[in-house]
Design a protein around this motif. Structure first.
Motif, PDB file in Angstrom:
ATOM      1  N   UNK A  27      67.019  10.608  21.502  1.00 27.17           N
ATOM      2  CA  UNK A  27      68.247  11.367  21.680  1.00 27.17           C
ATOM      3  C   UNK A  27      68.065  12.583  22.590  1.00 27.17           C
ATOM      4  N   UNK A  28      66.841  13.014  22.795  1.00 28.60           N
ATOM      5  CA  UNK A  28      66.568  14.174  23.649  1.00 28.60           C
ATOM      6  C   UNK A  28      65.975  13.770  24.998  1.00 28.60           C
ATOM      7  N   UNK A  29      65.983  12.487  25.321  1.00 28.92           N
ATOM      8  CA  UNK A  29      65.322  11.988  26.526  1.00 28.92           C
ATOM      9  C   UNK A  29      66.068  12.445  27.784  1.00 28.92           C
ATOM     10  N   UNK A  30      65.312  12.672  28.843  1.00 31.31           N
ATOM     11  CA  UNK A  30      65.864  13.099  30.122  1.00 31.31           C
ATOM     12  C   UNK A  30      66.738  11.986  30.705  1.00 31.31           C
ATOM     13  N   UNK A  31      67.850  12.354  31.308  1.00 29.21           N
ATOM     14  CA  UNK A  31      68.783  11.371  31.862  1.00 29.21           C
ATOM     15  C   UNK A  31      68.176  10.574  33.013  1.00 29.21           C
ATOM     16  N   UNK A  32      67.088  11.057  33.615  1.00 28.77           N
ATOM     17  CA  UNK A  32      66.430  10.321  34.693  1.00 28.77           C
ATOM     18  C   UNK A  32      65.733   9.057  34.195  1.00 28.77           C
ATOM     19  N   UNK A  33      65.661   8.855  32.878  1.00 24.47           N
ATOM     20  CA  UNK A  33      65.085   7.629  32.314  1.00 24.47           C
ATOM     21  C   UNK A  33      66.102   6.497  32.265  1.00 24.47           C
ATOM     22  N   UNK A  71      61.875   1.249  31.112  1.00 16.51           N
ATOM     23  CA  UNK A  71      61.649   0.039  30.321  1.00 16.51           C
ATOM     24  C   UNK A  71      61.192   0.396  28.903  1.00 16.51           C
ATOM     25  N   UNK A  72      60.309   1.390  28.783  1.00 19.27           N
ATOM     26  CA  UNK A  72      59.850   1.832  27.457  1.00 19.27           C
ATOM     27  C   UNK A  72      61.018   2.416  26.666  1.00 19.27           C
ATOM     28  N   UNK A  73      61.892   3.128  27.349  1.00 22.06           N
ATOM     29  CA  UNK A  73      63.107   3.667  26.735  1.00 22.06           C
ATOM     30  C   UNK A  73      63.951   2.518  26.169  1.00 22.06           C
ATOM     31  N   UNK A  74      64.162   1.480  26.963  1.00 21.35           N
ATOM     32  CA  UNK A  74      64.937   0.317  26.507  1.00 21.35           C
ATOM     33  C   UNK A  74      64.264  -0.350  25.307  1.00 21.35           C
ATOM     34  N   UNK A  75      62.938  -0.463  25.356  1.00 22.99           N
ATOM     35  CA  UNK A  75      62.199  -1.082  24.251  1.00 22.99           C
ATOM     36  C   UNK A  75      62.374  -0.288  22.958  1.00 22.99           C
ATOM     37  N   UNK A  76      62.235   1.029  23.032  1.00 19.54           N
ATOM     38  CA  UNK A  76      62.406   1.866  21.841  1.00 19.54           C
ATOM     39  C   UNK A  76      63.838   1.801  21.321  1.00 19.54           C
TER      40      UNK A  76
END
Length: 158
Positions: A27-33, A71-76
């Motif tokens: 929920x705190x991830x940078x929008x560039x991901x 991709x790691x973001x999508x996996x999580x």
């Protein structure tokens, strides 16, 4: 007739989508991901728009780390457990990207009933597959930083 049409519209707008789930991770991830385009139980779709900040050189070649991160973001997201972390990955970069390319990452959790999950992630530019990976994700009972692993190891040594 008009009242009947309005009632149908209202029913459609209030209908629950039982496939959609509430985001519990990153929920705190940078929008560039990337940005979430779809989040369902066991799957996720993330959209990444590449930018100049991601370039390796003046020609606009995108650094592969940006692709891995999305991709790691999508996996999580597909696992969607706040106590989950990536513990490994087998990754293939199938084509180079340049500034301005838009990538869709599709993640699918292959099994959901264990503490170690495998998540298949594929990345596409248009219909061309440019990324293929298997992510290994561990799911803990508590947040990994609340486990105090280092402190416990020190106790056993001393």
């Amino acid at each position: 007739m008009e009242d009947e049409f309005s009632k149908e519209d209202e029913d459609f707008l209030n209908k629950l989508d039982y496939d959609t789930v509430v985001q519990k991770v990153c929920q705190e991830i940078d929008v560039n991901n990337g940005s979430i385009k779809e989040l369902k139980q066991g799957s996720a779709i993330v959209f990444l728009e590449t930018s100049r900040k991601m370039a390796l050189d003046k020609s606009g070649l995108i650094h592969s780390g940006n692709l891995y991160s999305s991709a790691a973001y999508a996996a999580l997201l597909s696992v969607n457990n706040p106590n989950a972390i990536v513990i490994g990955a087998e990754v293939k970069f199938l084509a180079p990207l340049e500034v301005g390319n838009e990538v869709i990452f599709k993640a699918q959790t292959l099994q959901e009933d264990t503490k170690k999950r495998e998540v298949k992630v594929e990345g596409f530019v248009l219909d061309i597959k440019i990324f293929d990976a298997m992510f290994y994700i561990a799911v803990f009972e508590k947040h990994v930083l609340s486990l105090h692993i280092a402190k416990e190891m020190d106790k056993k040594k001393g």
